[in-house]
Enzyme design. Structure first.
Site, PDB file in Angstrom:
ATOM      1  N   GLU A 126      57.927  26.792  59.446  1.00 25.89           N
ATOM      2  CA  GLU A 126      57.367  26.950  60.784  1.00 25.89           C
ATOM      3  C   GLU A 126      56.177  26.025  61.057  1.00 25.89           C
ATOM      4  O   GLU A 126      55.658  25.995  62.168  1.00 25.89           O
ATOM      5  CB  GLU A 126      56.930  28.402  60.993  1.00 25.89           C
ATOM      6  CG  GLU A 126      58.083  29.379  60.994  1.00 25.89           C
ATOM      7  CD  GLU A 126      57.648  30.808  61.238  1.00 25.89           C
ATOM      8  OE1 GLU A 126      56.463  31.056  61.551  1.00 25.89           O
ATOM      9  OE2 GLU A 126      58.506  31.701  61.126  1.00 25.89           O
ATOM     10  N   CYS A 156      56.837  39.417  59.535  1.00 26.84           N
ATOM     11  CA  CYS A 156      55.757  39.907  58.674  1.00 26.84           C
ATOM     12  C   CYS A 156      55.221  38.799  57.765  1.00 26.84           C
ATOM     13  O   CYS A 156      54.096  38.898  57.274  1.00 26.84           O
ATOM     14  CB  CYS A 156      56.219  41.111  57.868  1.00 26.84           C
ATOM     15  SG  CYS A 156      57.735  40.848  56.939  1.00 26.84           S
ATOM     16  N   HIS A 157      55.996  37.741  57.563  1.00 26.58           N
ATOM     17  CA  HIS A 157      55.514  36.625  56.735  1.00 26.58           C
ATOM     18  C   HIS A 157      54.342  35.905  57.385  1.00 26.58           C
ATOM     19  O   HIS A 157      53.612  35.196  56.701  1.00 26.58           O
ATOM     20  CB  HIS A 157      56.658  35.637  56.445  1.00 26.58           C
ATOM     21  CG  HIS A 157      57.236  34.990  57.665  1.00 26.58           C
ATOM     22  ND1 HIS A 157      58.187  35.621  58.447  1.00 26.58           N
ATOM     23  CD2 HIS A 157      57.007  33.784  58.235  1.00 26.58           C
ATOM     24  CE1 HIS A 157      58.516  34.815  59.446  1.00 26.58           C
ATOM     25  NE2 HIS A 157      57.812  33.689  59.334  1.00 26.58           N
ATOM     26  N   ASN A 172      58.463  46.497  56.415  1.00 22.69           N
ATOM     27  CA  ASN A 172      59.221  45.980  57.552  1.00 22.69           C
ATOM     28  C   ASN A 172      60.678  45.749  57.142  1.00 22.69           C
ATOM     29  O   ASN A 172      60.947  44.929  56.262  1.00 22.69           O
ATOM     30  CB  ASN A 172      58.578  44.671  58.021  1.00 22.69           C
ATOM     31  CG  ASN A 172      59.365  43.970  59.099  1.00 22.69           C
ATOM     32  OD1 ASN A 172      60.219  44.537  59.752  1.00 22.69           O
ATOM     33  ND2 ASN A 172      59.049  42.696  59.293  1.00 22.69           N
ATOM     34  N   TYR A 195      45.593  40.697  58.204  1.00 17.16           N
ATOM     35  CA  TYR A 195      45.903  42.128  58.286  1.00 17.16           C
ATOM     36  C   TYR A 195      44.903  42.829  59.208  1.00 17.16           C
ATOM     37  O   TYR A 195      45.266  43.718  59.972  1.00 17.16           O
ATOM     38  CB  TYR A 195      45.893  42.760  56.895  1.00 17.16           C
ATOM     39  CG  TYR A 195      47.062  42.315  56.059  1.00 17.16           C
ATOM     40  CD1 TYR A 195      48.292  42.944  56.150  1.00 17.16           C
ATOM     41  CD2 TYR A 195      46.952  41.235  55.177  1.00 17.16           C
ATOM     42  CE1 TYR A 195      49.377  42.532  55.401  1.00 17.16           C
ATOM     43  CE2 TYR A 195      48.026  40.802  54.427  1.00 17.16           C
ATOM     44  CZ  TYR A 195      49.237  41.460  54.541  1.00 17.16           C
ATOM     45  OH  TYR A 195      50.308  41.037  53.811  1.00 17.16           O
TER      46      TYR A 195
END
Length: 174
Positions: free
Chosen positions: A156, A129-130, A121, A98
């Site tokens: 991912e 945002c993850h 979001n 963050y």
């Protein structure tokens, strides 16, 4: 503004609700979305952008897509939109904190405000945002829930395949 159409479809993280209009993609919502969108004027139906968003999301879940090519129309304050658009610059398979996100939007002292904007979001996955995690590497708040965040990061390759959600929750427990 043109009519906002929405549809629901199944995904590996549960049913997703996707909303779009001629202006662009407005929302992607998980089943238990922490901050659901106001649905003023939304109507169930078909729209070419809904079909394209579904196709690209399915490619993402199949491991065939790393970025999205969709017109976006998120509704929020100028600050929120600035934070949301900065999310698109976080590479697939990477994470940032963050604090790093706050630096990217030129507001290093506004970590809480950046975190709040990140949490609202309306286009998760597409605006990833993850990929924003705690400074200590922990998975923190996510509108679709921590198991969904874990799943997306694992998909991912940002989380080693051998780590499980149980490991994650055990590490987060006091």
């Amino acid at each position: 503004m043109s009519a906002i159409h929405y549809c629901r479809f199944d995904s590996p993280v549960g049913p997703l609700t996707v909303a779009a209009s001629d202006a662009g993609l407005h929302a992607i919502e998980f089943p238990q979305n922490r901050h659901p969108q106001r649905r003023l004027g939304w109507m169930p139906g078909d729209h070419p952008l809904l079909r394209e968003a579904r196709r690209q999301l399915e490619e993402y879940f199949d491991g065939q897509r790393r970025s999205f090519e969709l017109p976006l129309a998120p509704q929020g304050t100028p600050f929120q939109r600035e934070v949301w658009l900065a999310l698109a610059d976080i590479p697939y398979g990477s994470t940032i904190s963050y604090a790093q996100l706050a630096l990217r939007v030129g507001r290093p002292a506004a970590m809480r405000a950046v975190g709040a904007a990140n949490g609202r979001n309306p286009l998760p996955i597409v605006l990833p945002c993850h990929r924003v995690i705690g400074a200590d590497g922990s998975l923190t708040g996510f509108g679709g829930g921590l198991p969904t965040k874990h799943f997306l990061l694992k998909l991912e390759g940002a989380i080693p395949p051998q780590e499980t959600a149980r490991d994650l929750f055990a590490a987060a427990s006091p």
